[in-house]
Design a protein around this motif. Structure first.
Motif, mmCIF file in Angstrom:
data_model
loop_
_atom_site.group_PDB
_atom_site.id
_atom_site.type_symbol
_atom_site.label_atom_id
_atom_site.label_comp_id
_atom_site.label_asym_id
_atom_site.label_seq_id
_atom_site.Cartn_x
_atom_site.Cartn_y
_atom_site.Cartn_z
ATOM 1 N N PRO A 84 -11.015 -2.761 -7.721
ATOM 2 C CA PRO A 84 -10.458 -3.919 -7.471
ATOM 3 C C PRO A 84 -10.518 -4.935 -8.122
ATOM 4 O O PRO A 84 -11.686 -5.488 -8.811
ATOM 5 C CB PRO A 84 -10.871 -4.232 -5.964
ATOM 6 N N ILE B 296 -1.386 -3.658 -3.758
ATOM 7 C CA ILE B 296 -1.457 -3.484 -4.932
ATOM 8 C C ILE B 296 -0.361 -4.828 -5.590
ATOM 9 O O ILE B 296 0.534 -5.030 -5.046
ATOM 10 C CB ILE B 296 -0.660 -2.073 -5.515
ATOM 11 N N LEU C 186 -5.611 -3.572 -8.084
ATOM 12 C CA LEU C 186 -6.022 -3.642 -6.473
ATOM 13 C C LEU C 186 -6.431 -4.650 -6.198
ATOM 14 O O LEU C 186 -7.348 -5.421 -6.680
ATOM 15 C CB LEU C 186 -6.773 -2.306 -6.236
ATOM 16 N N ARG D 250 0.817 -1.289 -0.051
ATOM 17 C CA ARG D 250 0.202 0.057 -0.180
ATOM 18 C C ARG D 250 0.923 1.214 0.008
ATOM 19 O O ARG D 250 1.880 1.079 0.233
ATOM 20 C CB ARG D 250 -0.847 0.136 1.100
#
Length: 599
Positions: A315, A370, A364, A296
């Motif tokens: 995501p 990530i 995501l 992150r």
């Protein structure tokens, strides 16, 4: 080696800073540093910053043509070097400041710091990365950027730096992290010599003897180093950071198995975002995962995954990673067009900030992390260095016999990424006429020279005339078999297994040359680390450079192997090569302090 305390470090930096001010150094004035790993690097960098200038790191191992370009492009006001390192600077456009030849002049300068005139927006350093235009480009990082990056470290990492092992070249921006993070925390900075930092066994001893608490290196290098570390020999180690290339789940599993008490972090970040932008602490289940998250955003940074249509991707949906926040650099020196293409206003922020377009394809995860998926363009990472294949292609096309050139990167089955060049020669030219290694080594760093070259009659093309990279034939590693009259026995069998594993090859023959098979300095380190791990014997890294042919390397290993380790013992190791628990011998004392320099 040399020990130096903070008081002496600051005094030396102040004196050198005054000398630089007398040469006209001030805000936004670049000064190059061309020095090997030593305490002099720290003195030089601090002096440039105290003189209100910006440092430009240059690895003395770079080809003269590349160094000349960096000096000219940066318009460096001076180059800080030594008599020994200055050999690569002949004909330099910038005046030289020699720490030994000019020592008397520098020593006469005041020991107090010069007046501070630099502002947060002024340059702190200028690091050159591979450029898509055929020449390296300079990334301009301000004091504000650099301070934000270091303060984020102090906020993100719980453990303060007690002793940091600096393994990065100063030309690699992760050196910024180690240098200033350590100095901010008042810790000890251990700078191994060039020879020592290529020797995993020596580094394992340094970690134990010097009670190192923090290490940052490439994942591929840590894969070799961790094989020689055990909990008892690395009791002081608190934090290992891997960065610069993809961290594989296999490395996470290896670390958790061998050093479960040490925190392992995977960092991500382009040079344009001041070293790092996101981080992920490796968890126990990462070793069994499909891929390792790049984490992150760090404190003060922002990350946005933007789809091809320009909207935020939800995501799970791939998109390009854009990074914002306090670490986003000023841009590229002398390239307003490139700066405008990669740096843009942040449409999602409210403070008028900017975003850097990374060119990395990501998505995501549901947990907010990530996942790195690859590149949108052709850019690759080779041993942690960012490489634009077009820069290599441009160097190849400067050869009088080369008509067309394409460079691709490949790293199948988890092997290290390697560069391959495909060439079309002018009519009447032969392979023997090329002498490509000499041609390229005068223009490119060693890590940018292709491992293999494939000659073609013509490059495959798409209907629109563009080169069809997907249709290029796969480069082969086949070699001509030789009669089996070479070395035999358990040592030879073990070495052959190690070479096959490191080079990702099916066959190794007695007359094969390690470097002609695609080996490089990093894979050489991995071979030596494996030898030291499974045999429990000291083995200098220079061995594989001095005996690159397999049969010669086997003889070199046999001369080092303890006579009490007989064939039956070695044969048993063949079945355990993946999980051998032999520890590296650590009772060998190097020249104090262990071949390195401490601050």
């Amino acid at each position: 080696g040399k020990n130096i305390f903070y008081r002496e470090l600051i005094t030396r930096a102040n004196r050198l800073a005054h000398h630089l001010v007398n040469l006209g150094v001030g805000p936004d004035v670049p000064v190059a540093v061309a020095l090997g790993p030593s305490v002099d690097i720290v003195v030089a960098i601090l002096a440039i910053l105290k003189a209100n200038g910006a440092y430009v790191p240059i690895d003395p191992s770079y080809p003269a043509a590349r160094i000349k370009h960096i000096l000219a492009d940066s318009n460096a006001a001076a180059v800080i070097t030594t008599r020994e390192a200055s050999a690569v600077l002949r004909g330099a456009s910038s005046p030289l400041v020699s720490l030994d030849d000019d020592a008397a002049t520098i020593e006469a300068m005041p020991a107090t710091p010069p007046a501070v005139r630099a502002k947060p927006q002024n340059l702190a350093y200028l690091i050159y990365t591979s450029g898509s235009t055929g020449a390296p480009k300079g990334v301009m990082v301000s004091h504000s950027n650099a301070v934000a990056s270091i303060m984020a470290r102090r906020q993100y990492y719980a453990a303060p730096v007690e002793a940091y092992l600096l393994l990065s070249s100063i030309a690699f921006d992760s050196s910024v992290a180690g240098l200033f993070w350590t100095l901010f925390d008042g810790g000890r900075l251990c700078i191994p010599s060039e020879k020592t930092r290529r020797d995993p066994g020596a580094l394992a001893r340094i970690i134990e003897e010097q009670e190192i608490s923090h290490v940052l290196c490439l994942p591929s290098f840590y894969s070799a180093l961790s094989l020689l570390l055990t909990p008892s020999h690395s009791a002081s180690l608190e934090c290992v950071i891997v960065a610069g290339e993809e961290c594989k789940p296999e490395l996470a599993a290896q670390h958790i198995e061998r050093l479960p008490q040490v925190a392992l972090f995977n960092e991500y970040g382009p040079t344009e975002c001041s070293v790092w932008s996101s981080a992920h602490r490796i968890a126990s289940d990462d070793g069994a995962s499909r891929s390792i998250s790049i984490g992150r955003p760090i404190p003060g940074a922002e990350a946005f995954v933007i789809s091809a249509s320009g909207v935020l991707a939800p995501p799970g949906v791939p998109g390009e990673l854009f990074v914002g926040g306090e670490g986003v650099a000023r841009g590229y020196r002398g390239h307003p067009d490139l700066t405008a293409d990669r740096f843009m206003p942040n449409p999602f922020g409210q403070d008028g900030g900017r975003l850097y377009r990374t060119g990395d394809r990501v998505r995501l995860r549901d947990d907010g992390g990530i996942e790195f998926l690859g590149r949108i363009d052709n850019q690759v990472k080779i041993r942690g260095f960012r490489v634009e294949p077009s820069e290599i292609e441009e160097a190849l096309l400067r050869h009088l016999s080369v008509r067309e050139a394409v460079v691709i990167a490949s790293g199948e089955s988890g092997a290290a990424t390697k560069l391959f060049a495909y060439l079309v020669l002018d009519a009447g030219c032969e392979w023997s006429d090329l002498d490509l290694e000499r041609h390229l080594s005068g223009r490119l760093p060693e890590y940018m020279i292709p491992t293999k070259v494939v000659l073609l009659d013509a490059l495959p093309r798409l209907p629109n005339g563009k080169i069809d990279r997907s249709a290029l034939p796969a480069p082969t590693s086949a070699t001509i078999a030789t009669p089996n009259d070479g070395p035999s026995g358990a040592v030879a069998a073990l070495m052959k297994e190690i070479w096959r594993e490191v080079l990702s090859l099916e066959q190794i023959h007695d007359d094969d040359d390690f470097f002609e098979l695609g080996g490089n300095s990093l894979s050489a380190i991995q071979v030596i680390a494996r030898v030291q791990q499974v045999l429990g014997q000291e083995m200098p890294v220079a061995s594989i450079f001095e005996a690159a042919v397999f049969r010669d390397f086997v003889r070199a290993v046999e001369s080092e192997v303890n006579a009490e380790l007989m064939d039956d013992d070695l044969r048993a190791l063949l079945d355990e090569i993946e999980s051998a628990e032999e520890s590296c011998a650590v009772d060998m004392i190097l020249a104090a302090p262990l071949g390195g320099t401490h601050v």
